[in-house]
Design an enzyme around this catalytic site. Structure first.
Site, PDB file in Angstrom:
ATOM      1  N   TRP A 325       0.826  -1.215   0.000  1.00  0.00           N
ATOM      2  CA  TRP A 325       0.000   0.000   0.000  1.00  0.00           C
ATOM      3  C   TRP A 325       0.858   1.262   0.000  1.00  0.00           C
ATOM      4  CZ3 TRP A 325      -0.205   3.939   3.682  1.00  0.00           C
ATOM      5  CH2 TRP A 325      -1.247   4.842   3.547  1.00  0.00           C
ATOM      6  N   HIS A 326       2.021   1.194   0.639  1.00  0.00           N
ATOM      7  CA  HIS A 326       2.854   2.383   0.754  1.00  0.00           C
ATOM      8  C   HIS A 326       3.499   2.784  -0.564  1.00  0.00           C
ATOM      9  CE1 HIS A 326       2.479   1.765   5.104  1.00  0.00           C
ATOM     10  NE2 HIS A 326       2.881   3.014   5.226  1.00  0.00           N
ATOM     11  N   GLY A 327       3.683   1.861  -1.483  1.00  0.00           N
ATOM     12  CA  GLY A 327       4.280   2.279  -2.744  1.00  0.00           C
ATOM     13  C   GLY A 327       4.638   1.118  -3.643  1.00  0.00           C
ATOM     14  N   PHE A 473       2.354   8.994  -0.638  1.00  0.00           N
ATOM     15  CA  PHE A 473       1.494   7.809  -0.617  1.00  0.00           C
ATOM     16  C   PHE A 473       0.055   8.170  -0.917  1.00  0.00           C
ATOM     17  CE2 PHE A 473       4.825   6.900   2.726  1.00  0.00           C
ATOM     18  CZ  PHE A 473       5.668   6.281   1.822  1.00  0.00           C
TER      19      PHE A 473
END
Length: 473
Positions: A325-327, A473
């Site tokens: 989810w962060h990248g 993000f």
């Protein structure tokens, strides 16, 4: 616009003045606040205002359809449609090029030589936050935990309310929508406390996080080959404090701004580096994301309802997906994988050896230091630009080192200063003390001092563009 610029101060004065004047008019203030929040996001990136509006409109309609539908299978299909729409948008902007480049690397490894052109995709600011919030709204209606809103402005405001729009906290929809339905509760105490909280946040960001970044962290992570082992250790540990003060500083500012406008946002941090184990850390760090992952991912996969092996699988996958989810980067995959391993092993020890019960408060310092060390090691992958840099830094950590460091005295001063401030605030019930101060006779004097200091900080740092870490993000 950033919270610490002259442009934002002007925006804030105009926006709050209108909001305060019309605060009792339930038809007017939501429109004004929705417009000002749209202006705020448009100032950051005008290209994606329509995208935010489209996501909000899509899930607003789907929420009503889900609530009105009586056939469970059709309800489920509507929820799946919302998930597909949101994740497709998120996936295209955030992961499309990563998927294409990974496919290309795989084909090259097999002996093929594809000529794949990556798209020039600009990542909308805050896309991970507002898509997750929009998804949670639909899922909550599907689970019958809340009623669908019939007021689009009210729902749109839940998505775009500017204090939390671009970096959280990720809000439970029923908590914020209910406040919008009841109207803002602006009081003298909330304004004072909100200003103080904003001051705490802007100080964390500008006076601690950015200074750690400039003097301690960025040089090490930009050119790891130029530093010895001791300097690298200081840089790595420094990043742990930089990201905490940067992100918790944003959260403080967001909570403070919301309070000034008459609303309450949930706490997002609770001194995570005092956690005694990794499970405790995730109950203290980025609490809104941890809660979201638990409520909508971990529980949806079965949570702890099956066998222990199934529980461990669900925990591991939740943390791994939290990393993704962060990248779109192998670094974030590894960061999520590490935390997946950490927290799974922590659960195993507690399930089989009752580690929490047996350790109790004994060896508390050792537990805290060990947890901090594990988290700090994982931060290397989070901060490094690529795997090569991360591995170079890890290698440097364990290389022979000299204690002779040109900037060691200043570096240690910055690091120790951040550590002491963090520890003192954690151990003293500081916000309770300030609450009493603001409600006392000296409250007005403190407010004036806080406002003057905020303006001074903005004037000093206005031209030094240093976005919050979580803006990416």
């Amino acid at each position: 616009m950033l919270f610490y610029t002259k442009t934002f101060l002007l925006f804030w004065i105009v926006s709050f003045s209108l909001h305060f004047i019309f605060r009792k008019n339930q038809k007017v203030w939501p429109i004004l606040l929705a417009i000002s929040s749209s202006v705020f996001y448009g100032k950051l990136d005008t290209r994606f205002l329509l995208l935010v509006l489209a996501i909000a409109a899509s899930d607003f309609v789907l929420g009503i359809l889900i609530e009105n539908e009586t056939v469970q299978s059709k309800k489920r299909r509507l929820v799946v449609l919302s998930i597909i729409v949101n994740l497709t948008v998120l996936g295209f902007f955030k992961y499309f090029n990563f998927f294409i480049s990974s496919t290309s690397d795989f084909l090259v490894a097999l002996g093929f030589h594809p000529h794949i052109q990556l798209l020039k995709i600009v990542l909308p600011i805050g896309i991970s936050f507002f898509t997750f919030e929009s998804l949670s709204y639909v899922i909550e209606i599907y689970r019958s935990h809340m009623k669908a809103s019939r007021n689009f402005i009210e729902y749109y405001l839940f998505i775009v309310f500017f204090p939390h729009l671009v970096a959280g906290p990720i809000i439970q929809p029923k908590l914020l929508i209910a406040q919008f339905q009841n109207g803002p509760k602006i009081t003298e105490y909330k304004i004072k406390n909100g200003l103080w909280r904003f001051f705490v946040g802007i100080s964390k960001k500008l006076l601690i996080a950015d200074q750690l970044a400039y003097f301690v962290v960025d040089p090490v992570f930009t050119s790891p080959g130029m530093f010895n082992s001791l300097e690298t250790w200081i840089g790595v540990i420094g990043y742990s404090f930089q990201i905490y003060f940067d992100f918790s500083g944003y959260s403080d500012m967001a909570l403070g701004l919301a309070q000034v406008y008459g609303f309450e946002l949930p706490e997002n941090f609770n001194f995570p580096y005092l956690a005694k184990n990794i499970r405790d850390f995730w109950r203290r760090w980025h609490i809104s994301l941890s809660t979201w992952l638990r409520d909508y991912l971990y529980i949806s996969m079965g949570g702890g309802r099956g066998t222990r092996l199934e529980k461990y699988r669900n925990i591991f996958l939740t943390m791994l997906l939290g990393g993704v989810w962060h990248g779109a980067s192998y670094n974030f995959v590894i960061w999520g994988l590490l935390h997946g391993v950490y927290i799974t092993v922590s659960h195993i020890f507690n399930d089989f050896f009752e580690s929490d019960k047996k350790l109790g408060s004994r060896f508390e310092i050792v537990q805290v230091l060990l947890t901090f060390a594990l988290v700090t090691f994982a931060w290397i992958y989070f901060r490094a630009d690529n795997l090569g840099t991360a591995h170079a830094i890890i290698k440097k950590l364990f290389a022979p080192s000299s204690l002779q460091t040109p900037n060691l005295s200043f570096v240690v001063f910055c690091f120790l200063g951040a550590s002491v401030i963090y520890y003192v605030i954690a151990r003293l019930n500081f916000f309770t003390f300030m609450d009493k101060t603001f409600s006392g006779k000296m409250g007005n004097g403190f407010v004036v001092a806080v406002i003057v200091t905020i303006v001074c900080l903005v004037m000093i740092f206005d031209k030094q563009y240093s976005p919050f870490i979580y803006f990416q993000f």
